[in-house]
Design an enzyme around this catalytic site. Structure first.
Site, PDB file in Angstrom:
ATOM      1  CE1 TYR A  96       0.450  -0.063   4.503  1.00 43.60           C
ATOM      2  CE2 TYR A  96      -1.899  -0.387   4.723  1.00 43.60           C
ATOM      3  CZ  TYR A  96      -0.668  -0.265   5.295  1.00 43.60           C
ATOM      4  OH  TYR A  96      -0.564  -0.341   6.647  1.00 43.60           O
ATOM      5  CD  GLU A  97      -0.683   5.326   1.389  1.00 40.01           C
ATOM      6  OE1 GLU A  97      -0.542   6.110   0.428  1.00 40.01           O
ATOM      7  OE2 GLU A  97      -1.747   5.210   2.017  1.00 40.01           O
ATOM      8  N   GLY A  98       1.713   2.665  -2.662  1.00 40.25           N
ATOM      9  CA  GLY A  98       2.686   2.450  -3.731  1.00 40.25           C
ATOM     10  C   GLY A  98       3.539   1.240  -3.432  1.00 40.25           C
TER      11      GLY A  98
END
Lengths: 596, 596
Positions: free
Chosen positions: A441-443
Site C-alpha cells: 500500500y501507498e505504492g
C-alpha cells in the site's frame, strides 16, 4: 503472544547522539523542544503504546472489524475505542501540528519515534489515525481558508479522522483511468459519484466524523492524470462555519477480508452524489494528493521499523530462553540440559540481520523526519530547498527498504522460533502477516523504485543523490584520521563512488532506451538502501564513541556495524551486477512466451 | 481464487529431455516404465489434481479441521474424504511402492511430478498421505518381517496413513532431550508414554487406522541421541497376523491454530501406555528415523516447487490481464485504455525470477528423484554408492532452497497483484501463508544448512560436492565446442571452480574453529543452490535445442536462462562474500549485548 517494550535507549541515541536533534531543533526555532520536553514525550509515548496499544494487538487480529451490511456501519475490535479516547486525551493527534490548528507544535521528527512505537505496539490500530496527518497537510497547503478553519482543528484534535480515496477497482497506480465524477452543485459544492476501494479507515466507530479526500474528475476534465481534482468529502456534511450537518450521500459498501492487519478496516466506499468541496485548483488534484502521499509513505516506512523492532525483541527473548543442542565449540552452559540457541552462529546471523536492519532503518526514518523540519523551518531558503530535494530522494528508499526489510525481519524472527513460529499463539506469524501489506500500500516497492530511479534521479540529474553523497563524503572526511573508524569509512567511500558510477551508467543507458529506468529500478532501490545504511552504521559507531553511553552499548554498536559491513553490505554486489546487466534480459521475452 | 493447471509440457521436458528418464528407467530395469505408461500417469495425475484437489484448496483454508475435545476426534474439511477415496481408488498411494507390498513398482522419480502436482493443487490435503512414504521406507528397511507383513500393505493401499512422532514441547532439533518412555510389556511389545507435538496428520477421519512411528527411550537407554529407539504405535492395535484390534491408549489432545495449511491438521498426541512395537535395534531409532526424514525432506522440497508453480501461473495470468499505465517506451496496446502490466520491466523481473526459480527447482527435485532410483537399482555397486552420496549432498539443498525460493516466489507473485494480492479472495495470500511452513518443518533452513556444511561436506571431505562438480564439468566438456552455449558454460565453469575453492576455505577455517561450519552454513547452502540451478539452466538450454519442442519453447528456455545468469546468479557474489567473512562477525557479540 508477542510482547513489546519501546526501545527508548536506541531511539534517544539515534535522535540525540547521531542526529544531534537538540541543537537542530533549537536552530530551527522550536523553542519548546527542550531535552526535558522531548524526553517526557518519549517516556509517555512508551507508556501509552506499551500498556494501552500493545495488549490490543492480538485482539484486533483475532476479532477483526465488524460490518453491518444493512447500515454500512463498521465496528472496531474491542478496546480500540477506549484506546483512541486515551490517545486523543493525551494530545497525541496534534503532537507535531501547528499551534494555530490546535497542535503542540513539536518538530515533525518527533512524530517518527511516536509512530514507530504505535506501529510496533499495534499496527492495525495505528492505521486509524495514520492518514489524518496527510489530510492535515493537504488541506493546510492546498485548502481554502474556510476549509482550513472548518476541518483542521477537529482533525488535529482527533475528533475527526482523514482518509485518502484514490484507488478504484480498475485503477490503483494509474489514476488517470479513474471514473469517479464530480458535478458542480448550485452552491459551489460538488456532487461526487463513484466507487473507491482499499480505503483504510474509510468507516469506523472511533470518531463523530470522517473526512474523505477524494480524487474525482470534473465534467470538463482533460483525459488522463491531468484531469484529476481533489475534493474534501466528509461523512457528515460540514458547513462553511464548521458546523456538522446531515449525513452525506456516501457509505461503506463492504470491507475486505485480508491476510493481516485485521484490526484495521479496508473499505469499499460508495459515493452517491455526496457533497464535496474542491481542494486547490481544478484538475490539479494529483499535486495535493502527492502532499498526502509522501507523508503517508514515510508513515508506512515506519510501520516497517515498528514491526521489525517488535519481531527482534521477541526473537531475541526466545533465542535466549530456548535450550536446544550444544554449541559446536563445546557446551556454553554445561549445567543446563542444552545451550540456549543464541550460541549457534546461524541463529546469531538471523538476529544480527534483524538488529542491524532495524537500527539502521530507525536512523533512515528519523533522518527523513528531521529533513522535513529543515525543509519547513530553516532560515536559509537554499537550505530549505536542499532538504526538500534530499527528503524527496530518500522517501522512496525509506518507504520501500524499511518495509522490504520488515518482510525479511519478520521472516528471520519467526524462523528463530522454528515450528513454534508458525503457531498463532506465539504471535510471530501475525507480525509476518501484518508486515506483508507494507510493501503494497501507498505504492508498491516497484512503484517506489520507479519514483526513485525516474522522478527523483533521472529527472533531476541525480540532484538528491549528489546531496546525499556530499553528506557521506563530509562525514568521511571529518573522520578520516580516526583509525578506529577506518574499517567502516573505507568501504563506505568505495560504495559511495560506486553508487555515483552505477547511477551514471543507468542514466546513460536510459538516454537510449527508457526501459533501462524500470529495469534498474528495484535493484537500484535496494542498492541505495544498503549504502545508506552503511553510512548510518558508520555514523552510529562514531556517535556512540563520542557519547556518554556504556562501554557495552558502544561495543554493541561496533559489533553490529561490523556484522553489517561483513554480511549485509555485500548484497550490493548482487544488486550492482543486476543493475549493470541492463534491460535486455528482462525485455527480450515476448509476453506469450512467459507461459511456455 | 487462485487456479492451477499442471505444467505437463515442462514436466515432460524436465523428465524426458533434460534427465533422459526413459533410457535411465530402462537401464535400471523398470520394464513397465515405458513412455506410454509414464505419459498416462502424468495425464491422469494432472486430471486428478486439477479437478479433484485444486477446487478444495481454499475450502481447506477457509474451514480448516475440526476437533472434538471430548473424543479427541479430528474432522477434515468438506470434500477431503471424498478426494482421498478417489486418491486410493486411483492407486496413487502405491505408485512407486514395490509390487510385493501392493505397489505399482514405478520408478521413485515418478513420485516427484505427482507430488509437485498434489502440492500445487492442495498442499494441506497433500500432508495427509505425505508421511506414509517415509513410514513405508522405515518399516521396509528396518522393520521385522511381521511388521512389514502387517503394516506395509495397508499403508501402500492407502487404507492406513503414517506419521512421524519426533518433536516434544521442549525439543525439536535436539532429540537427545526427549522424554517419551517405552516400558517393555510381557508379550514383547512396549508401553509408550509421553507427549508429542507438531504431529502432521496425527489424527483424522480419512482412514480406518493411523500408524505412528514414535521416538522414545527404553528404561536402559544411554543419555542423549544415542539412547533413542523407534516404535510403530498404531491408533488401533495390530496383531502379528495383521488383524486390527482394539483402540490403543493414545489420542489427540489438541490441534494447533496455524498461519496457514489450515486444511492440514497439526496434533498434540498423548501416548498413555500405548502398545508399540520396536522397529530395528534398541537405541538405534535415529537411524531409522533419518530414513523417513530424508524422504520427508525431499517431499517438503516439492511443496516449495508446487506452491511456486501455482503462484507463477496466477501472477502471469494477472499480469497479462491487468491494464495499468503505459510502457515507458510507448504504448504497446494503444487500443486499450492502458497496457497490461507485463510490459513493465519490473513486473517482468518478478515474473522471470519466479519462472527461473520454479523451473530450475523442478529439475533439482527430479534429479534427486532419479538418483534415488539409481541408488536402489543400478547394477553397479559403485554407481549405487555414488548416487547415494550425491543425493545425500543434494537433499538439504533441494529441501531448503526450494522452500526458501517458495517464500520468495509466493512473495513476488503476490506483489504482481498489488494491493489485490493481500485480499483473501484472490488466493495469493493463502499461497504465501502455506509456503511459510515449508522452511520450518522437517528441519528448518538453518538445520538443512548445517546438515549440508557439516555432515554432508565437512565430514565427507566434500565427497558429494566432488561428484556434482564432476557432473558439471562433464556437461561443460561435452558442450565446450558449442558457441550457442558458451554464454552459459563459461560462467558455470567459473562458479564451479569458485564453489570448490569456497568449500576448501570453509573446511580449512573450520579445522581451527568449529563455529566456522555454522557461520558459513546458510550462505553456503544458498550459494550451492544458485550454482546448481545455473547448471540446470545451462542443461535446459542444451536439452531444449536438442529436442523436438517448438521454437517458442526453445527461445523461452534460452531467454529464461539468460535472465537467470544475468539477474539471479549474481546473488552468489553476496553469499560468497558472506561465507568468506568467516565466523568472527557473528560470534564476537556476547549474548547480553544483543539487547543493547
Amino acid at each position: 503472544m508477542s510482547t513489546y517494550k519501546a526501545p527508548l535507549t536506541d531511539i534517544r541515541f539515534a535522535l540525540y547522539d547521531v542526529l544531534g536533534a537538540e541543537a537542530l531543533f533549537a536552530k530551527l526555532g522550536y523553542v519548546d523542544a527542550t531535552r526535558d520536553v522531548l524526553d517526557a514525550v518519549l517516556d509517555e509515548a512508551a507508556r501509552f503504546t506499551e500498556t494501552v496499544l500493545a495488549p490490543l494487538n492480538s485482539v484486533g487480529d483475532e476479532i477483526g472489524c465488524g460490518f453491518d451490511k444493512a447500515t454500512g456501519d463498521v465496528t472496531t475490535p474491542p478496546g480500540f475505542q477506549q484506546a483512541y479516547t486515551q490517545f486523543i486525551e493525551g494530545g497525541w493527534t496534534g503532537l507535531t501540528a501547528a499551534p494555530e490548528h490546535g497542535g503542540q507544535g513539536l518538530p515533525h521528527a518527533m512524530g517518527v519515534p511516536l509512530n514507530e512505537m504505535i506501529n510496533a505496539a499495534n499496527l492495525a490500530w495505528g492505521n486509524f489515525p495514520l492518514l489524518s496527518h496527510g489530510a492535515v497537510e493537504a488541506l493546510r497547503q492546498h485548502g481554502e481558508d474556510w476549509q482550513r478553519e472548518a476541518f483542521l482543528k477537529p482533525i488535529v484534535d482527533g475528533r475527526w479522522t482523514g482518509t485518502m480515496c484514490l484507488t478504484e477497482p480498475h485503477c490503483g497506480t494509474d489514476l488517470g483511468l479513474l471514473k469517479t465524477r464530480a458535478e458542480p452543485n448550485a452552491d459551489g459544492s460538488y456532487a461526487i459519484s463513484g466507487t473507491k476501494i482499499f480505503i483504510t479507515a474509510g468507516e469506523h466507530d472511533l470518531t463523530e466524523n470522517i473526512v474523505h479526500l477524494v480524487l474525482a474528475k470534473l465534467p470538463d476534465a482533460p483525459p488522463g492524470a491531468k484531469g484529476i481534482s481533489l475534493f474534501v468529502t466528509p461523512k457528515f456534511k460540514v458547513a462553511r462555519d464548521g458546523s456538522m450537518g446531515e449525513r452525506n450521500a456516501l457509505r461503506c459498501g463492504s470491507i475486505e477480508h485480508k491476510m493481516g492487519i485485521k484490526g484495521s478496516v479496508t473499505c469499499v466506499m460508495n459515493f452517491d452524489g455526496a457533497e464535496g468541496y474542491l481542494v486547490g485548483e481544478p484538475h490539479k488534484g494529483l499535486l495535493a494528493m502527492f502532499t498526502m502521499m509522501n507523508t503517508a509513505r514515510l508513515g508506512v516506512g515506519l510501520q516497517g521499523v515498528g514491526l521489525s523492532e517488535r519481531a527482534y525483541q521477541n526473537a531475541l527473548r526466545y533465542s535466549l530462553d530456548r535450550l536446544q543442542t550444544r554449541s559446536l565449540s563445546g557446551p556454553k552452559f554445561p549445567d543446563k540440559p542444552a545451550d540456549p540457541i543464541i550460541v549457534h552462529p546461524d541463529v546469531r546471523r538471523m538476529l544480527l540481520t534483524v538488529k542491524s536492519l532495524v537500527e539502521g532503518s530507525r536512523l533512515l526514518a528519523l533522518h527523513a523526519g528531521t529533513l522535513i523540519d529543515v525543509a519547513h523551518h530553516a532560515e536559509d531558503a537554499a537550505e530549505r530547498e536542499q532538504a526538500d530535494v534530499l527528503v524527496s530522494f530518500l522517501t522512496p528508499i525509506s518507504k520501500a527498504c524499511q518495509t522490504e526489510w520488515a518482510i525479511e525481519n519478520t521472516y528471520n524472527a519467526l524462523q528463530c522460533f522454528g515450528g513454534h513460529g508458525y503457531i498463532r499463539e506465539h504471535g510471530m506469524e501475525q507480525l509476518a502477516r501484518d508486515a506483508r501489506i507494507t510493501t503494497l500500500y501507498e505504492g508498491t516497492t516497484g512503484i517506489q523504485a520507479l519514483d526513485l530511479m525516474g522522478r527523483k534521479t533521472a529527472s533531476t540529474k541525480a540532484a538528491g543523490l549528489k546531496l546525499f553523497l556530499t553528506q557521506i563524503e563530509a562525514f568521511a572526511k571529518e573522520h578520516e584520521g580516526d583509525a578506529s573508524l577506518s574499517e567502516f569509512i573505507l568501504p563506505l567511500r568505495q560504495k559511495a563512488t560506486e553508487w555515483a558510477a552505477l547511477t551514471q551508467g543507468v542514466l546513460q543507458r536510459a538516454a537510449g532506451n527508457p526501459e533501462e529506468i524500470g529495469a534498474a529500478s528495484t535493484d537500484y532501490l535496494f542498492y541505495s538502501g544498503y549504502v545508506a545504511l552503511a553510512y548510518w552504521w558508520a555514523r552510529s559507531v562514531a556517535a556512540a564513541e563520542a557519547s556518554a553511553h556504556s562501554d557495552a552499548f558502544k561495543q554493541s554498536k561496533r559489533e553490529t556495524a561490523r556484522f553489517y559491513f561483513a554480511r549485509i553490505l555485500p548484497r550490493t554486489l548482487a544488486h550492482a551486477a543486476a543493475i549493470e546487466s541492463g534491460a535486455a534480459p528482462l525485455m527480450a521475452m515476448d509476453a506469450e512466451r512467459f507461459g511456455t
